[in-house]
Structure formats: C-alpha cells, structure tokens
Design a protein around this motif. Structure first.
Motif, short mmCIF file in Angstrom:
data_model
loop_
_atom_site.label_atom_id
_atom_site.label_comp_id
_atom_site.label_asym_id
_atom_site.label_seq_id
_atom_site.Cartn_x
_atom_site.Cartn_y
_atom_site.Cartn_z
N ASN A 196 0.85 -1.18 0.00
CA ASN A 196 0.00 0.00 0.00
C ASN A 196 0.89 1.23 0.00
OD1 ASN A 196 -2.21 1.76 0.29
ND2 ASN A 196 -2.15 1.63 2.53
N ALA A 197 0.68 2.10 -0.97
CA ALA A 197 1.42 3.37 -1.05
C ALA A 197 2.93 3.18 -0.98
CB ALA A 197 0.95 4.32 0.05
N GLY A 198 3.43 2.19 -1.71
CA GLY A 198 4.86 1.99 -1.83
C GLY A 198 5.53 1.25 -0.68
N ARG A 199 4.75 0.84 0.30
CA ARG A 199 5.29 0.14 1.47
C ARG A 199 4.57 -1.19 1.67
NH1 ARG A 199 8.17 3.10 5.33
NH2 ARG A 199 8.51 5.29 4.80
N ILE A 200 5.19 -2.06 2.47
CA ILE A 200 4.55 -3.32 2.84
C ILE A 200 3.66 -3.08 4.05
CG2 ILE A 200 4.92 -5.66 3.71
CD1 ILE A 200 7.48 -5.76 2.09
N GLU A 201 2.37 -3.31 3.84
CA GLU A 201 1.39 -3.13 4.91
C GLU A 201 1.44 -4.30 5.88
OE1 GLU A 201 -1.93 -0.62 6.22
OE2 GLU A 201 -0.56 -0.34 4.54
N GLN A 202 1.58 -5.52 5.35
CA GLN A 202 1.69 -6.72 6.18
C GLN A 202 2.27 -7.83 5.33
OE1 GLN A 202 -1.96 -7.84 8.12
NE2 GLN A 202 -1.02 -9.49 9.30
N LEU A 203 3.02 -8.73 5.97
CA LEU A 203 3.66 -9.83 5.27
C LEU A 203 3.46 -11.11 6.07
CD1 LEU A 203 7.13 -9.86 3.58
CD2 LEU A 203 6.61 -11.61 5.27
N GLY A 204 3.15 -12.21 5.38
CA GLY A 204 3.00 -13.47 6.08
C GLY A 204 2.36 -14.54 5.22
N ALA A 205 2.09 -15.69 5.82
CA ALA A 205 1.39 -16.76 5.12
C ALA A 205 -0.05 -16.35 4.86
CB ALA A 205 1.44 -18.04 5.97
N PRO A 206 -0.66 -16.84 3.76
CA PRO A 206 -2.02 -16.42 3.42
C PRO A 206 -3.02 -16.57 4.56
CG PRO A 206 -1.07 -17.63 1.60
CD PRO A 206 -0.08 -17.72 2.73
N ALA A 207 -3.04 -17.72 5.22
CA ALA A 207 -4.02 -17.95 6.29
C ALA A 207 -3.82 -16.99 7.45
CB ALA A 207 -3.94 -19.39 6.78
N TYR A 238 -5.06 -13.50 6.55
CA TYR A 238 -6.52 -13.45 6.49
C TYR A 238 -7.14 -13.49 7.89
CZ TYR A 238 -11.27 -14.35 4.88
OH TYR A 238 -12.61 -14.26 4.65
N GLU A 239 -6.63 -14.37 8.73
CA GLU A 239 -7.22 -14.54 10.06
C GLU A 239 -6.76 -13.48 11.05
OE1 GLU A 239 -9.56 -16.58 10.64
OE2 GLU A 239 -9.44 -17.94 8.92
N ASN A 240 -5.57 -12.91 10.83
CA ASN A 240 -5.01 -11.96 11.79
C ASN A 240 -4.50 -10.71 11.09
OD1 ASN A 240 -5.01 -13.73 14.34
ND2 ASN A 240 -3.87 -15.00 12.88
N PRO A 241 -5.36 -9.94 10.43
CA PRO A 241 -4.89 -8.72 9.77
C PRO A 241 -4.33 -7.74 10.80
CG PRO A 241 -7.29 -8.76 9.87
CD PRO A 241 -6.82 -10.11 10.31
N ALA A 242 -3.25 -7.06 10.41
CA ALA A 242 -2.59 -6.14 11.33
C ALA A 242 -3.08 -4.71 11.19
CB ALA A 242 -1.07 -6.18 11.11
N THR A 243 -3.73 -4.40 10.07
CA THR A 243 -4.22 -3.04 9.82
C THR A 243 -5.59 -3.12 9.17
OG1 THR A 243 -3.30 -2.89 7.58
CG2 THR A 243 -1.84 -2.25 9.40
N THR A 244 -6.31 -1.99 9.20
CA THR A 244 -7.62 -1.97 8.55
C THR A 244 -7.47 -2.14 7.04
OG1 THR A 244 -7.54 0.46 8.46
CG2 THR A 244 -8.71 -0.55 10.33
N PHE A 245 -6.39 -1.64 6.45
CA PHE A 245 -6.16 -1.82 5.02
C PHE A 245 -6.06 -3.30 4.68
CE2 PHE A 245 -3.69 -2.45 1.22
CZ PHE A 245 -4.17 -1.48 0.34
N ALA A 246 -5.24 -4.04 5.45
CA ALA A 246 -5.09 -5.48 5.21
C ALA A 246 -6.41 -6.21 5.43
CB ALA A 246 -4.00 -6.05 6.10
#
Length: 396
Positions: free
Chosen positions: A225-236, A239-247
């Motif tokens: 998002n906007a040139g930066r990594i919003e969150q990184l991890g395994a797909p599950a 999906y189950e534990n988004p770190a931000t509202t964007f994610a």
C-alpha cells in the motif's frame, strides 16, 4: 515486522548456480519526480518459494518487479540474488526471467521454437532434451508444432511460462500473468502454476491485485500500500489476523465495528459495542489501545431467525451475539449474502452457506452469532474504510 519469508524445506532451484539464493531488497526506493512509487522497501524472498506482491493499482508492486527485472533503475537501494548484487546489472545479464500478462510470444514461431528460442541464442547444449522436458512439465507436448494463434489463452500462458523456465533463472517474475484469462480458466491456471512451481523449485515472484489468486498460490504474501509493505505473512495468517484496517479490507471483506475495550480476564476481554458487548481474545487486542475496531469476517457469522414468540434466538454458550434486521438477501448458489442493519444503524455483511431451502428475507429480525476466536481488534485510529473499493486493475 519480520520481513523474512519462511524458506520451504527441500526447495532447490533447478540449475542451481552461484547466482542462486534468496532475493533480497534493501532500502529499495523508486521516485518519479515528486512521486514516490516504492518507499524504502526491505524484503527477503526465500529461494525456492512462491511469493506474491499483492496490492491495488499504484501501490508500487509492478514498479518493484520492474526494478528486479532491470526494466527500471532504482532511485536508491540494493537488489541481491544470493551473494550477487544485481542492482545496476543490465536486464539481460540478470539470472531473472519475466512472464507478462500479454505473453509476448513470437507469432511466426511454433510452440517448440518459442520455447527453444533463448536456449538457441545462448548456444545451449541438448536443446531438444531441455525443450522436451519443459513441454512435458507444462503439458504442451501435443501442441509443440502449433503457432500461438492456434492456441487458447491458457495454452499461450503455459507456453510463455515454459519459455521462461527452460532458461532455469534463479528468479521467475510473473506480472499479472492470468489477468487476460476468463474466471474459470484463471482458477484452473492458478492450480497449474502452483504445481509447476513446486515441481521445478524455482523462486516465483508473482505480482497481482487479485486476492484469491495470491492466497491460492503463494507461500508468502506481501500486501503493499502506497509503496510500502502493509503486512507480510502466510495467506491464512494474513486473512485470520490482519494487522491493519487496510489489510483487513483489501484481503477479503471485514465487518469493522467501533468499540471500547473493557474488562480483561481468562485470555479474553469484554468489548463494548455501541449496543451490547462481545468478547475478543486478549492476544488479538492491540497493546495499550482502548478504542478499537472489532472485526469479524462475513463467513464467520451465522444468521438465526426469531423464535416462535418473536424473540432473538439465543446462541450457543460462549458465542458473541448481535441482533439486527435483514435489509438485503442475495442468493449466490453455494451461499447467500445478507446485509443486516444493527441497532446502531451500521450495516453488516454475512455470507452463509445454503444448507437448506429456507432463506431470510428483507425485513426479517435476526440474530447474528460468531465465535470469539473469530474476532480481531485493530487500533480505531486507523481508517475503517482503508482498502475498500480499490479497483486494482492497472499496474502499480
């Protein structure tokens, strides 16, 4: 945030060479005049993994891919494959191949000739053997003498893939490679791409705006998002534990409800909604934050009708409950999408499998139940609409 993608055991790129190894981006930045497309990106992509850069149009994912391919010059930063610094290498000197959405096949050459083209230019040994092996891998043996115009879109996509992997690059870059296919064929090719990547063991870096595509194929996803990594991890985990509202909003759908954190006990906390309370696992609450967005995915919610006496159905012990009125019901075959208006006038989305012929109708009073472990909480200082209604169609 841990920016290291987990390596898969036993993954060894075909044709391993001194150029093999993890793809590492350090402080990678790209500016176009005053606009920063990629903003000081730090990322390690494990050798032999299937990695996805996921994000909407303009987020910087395609620009990142083009810098790795050598098609764009970084403003700042470093790109390495293993111990080799390729930041300023010419594109043709990098141990990298790219598959584009357009495929870019030679229309006057057969499938066999398209796949063999790079090997012949490099005067490689055993061209016939190498081409035969990759045509078998991509299930194109019977189409070897056809021209691209005689192939379906999915077959052309496999030819482009075969032409790239026959050269045994350390990293294969895929720039929206399935974007030109229809939905059914795209889903078939998602399975095929993952199978091929697993068999050849190359590092695949896949750029896409399609959340389902990324989750279906990738070992690891970086949401940009906007040139930066919003969150990184395994797909599950994303999906189950988004770190931000964007994610939470971009990777699938989420219902986000404003709430205040109350009493914490026994590994969970009571959270006050505008009307009523729910419980949230303590380890899913942001530290030191009292005002939160409580999130629950639409498919985690069960819809109950009223009792014969017009009272809300009581959920099973331990489940969270919210009452409301159905405002819309859309039958979608395997499931029905409900929109439910809450007492505080917020509309929640529910996806419920069609296990019976009985459907709730607009105007029905209903009770929504969901397990505490299916909720998450995010800092209410973030925009609850971040990541919603982003088109993601153009390269970014």
């Amino acid at each position: 945030m841990d920016k290291s993608a987990p390596a898969r055991s036993g993954a060894t790129p075909a044709g391993g060479s001194p150029d093999s190894g993890d793809l590492t981006l350090t402080s990678l930045t790209k500016r176009f005049g005053p606009f920063t497309a990629v903003d000081c990106l730090d990322l390690r992509i494990a050798q032999g993994s299937f990695f996805a850069l996921l994000g909407p149009s303009g987020c910087g994912k395609t620009t990142t891919l083009r810098m790795v391919a050598g098609l764009e010059q970084p403003t700042h930063g470093e790109i390495r494959i293993g111990s080799r610094d390729i930041t300023y290498d010419k594109a043709y000197r990098r141990p990298v191949n790219t598959v584009f959405q357009s495929y870019a096949l030679f229309p006057h050459l057969s499938v066999w000739e398209n796949v063999a083209f790079g090997l012949k230019r490099r005067r490689s040994a055993q061209v016939d053997k190498q081409v035969a092996e990759v045509l078998e891998l991509t299930e194109l043996q019977t189409l070897a003498r056809r021209k691209p115009a005689q192939l379906s879109g999915g077959q052309q996509q496999r030819v482009a893939l075969a032409r790239a992997i026959v050269n045994k690059p350390a990293v294969l870059l895929l720039d929206e490679p399935l974007g030109a296919l229809d939905l059914k064929l795209r889903r078939q090719m998602q399975v095929e791409l993952k199978r091929i990547q697993t068999e050849v063991g190359l590092t695949f870096v896949h750029v896409t705006h399609d959340q389902e595509e990324a989750m279906t194929m990738a070992d690891t996803i970086a949401v940009m998002n906007a040139g930066r990594i919003e969150q990184l991890g395994a797909p599950a985990d994303l999906y189950e534990n988004p770190a931000t509202t964007f994610a939470a909003n971009f990777l699938g759908q989420s219902n986000l409800i404003r709430a205040t954190v109350g009493q914490r006990q026994s590994g969970s906390a009571t959270v006050a909604l505008p009307s009523g309370t729910v419980r949230v696992p303590a380890d899913r609450l942001p530290s030191g934050i009292e005002e939160v967005w409580v999130g629950v995915r639409p498919e985690k919610i069960t819809v109950h009708g009223e009792t014969a006496h017009g009272q809300p159905v009581e959920p099973a012990a331990g489940l969270n409950q919210i009452t409301g009125v159905v405002t819309d019901a859309s039958f979608m075959g395997v499931s029905t999408q409900y929109l439910v208006r809450t007492p505080w006038d917020q509309q929640l989305t529910v996806f419920e499998q069609n296990r019976s012929a009985a459907l709730h109708r607009p105007g029905d009073r209903v009770s929504l139940s969901f397990a505490a472990e299916h909720t998450f909480a995010l800092d209410a200082g973030q925009d609850s609409a971040a990541g919603i209604d982003l088109d993601g169609e153009a390269a970014g």
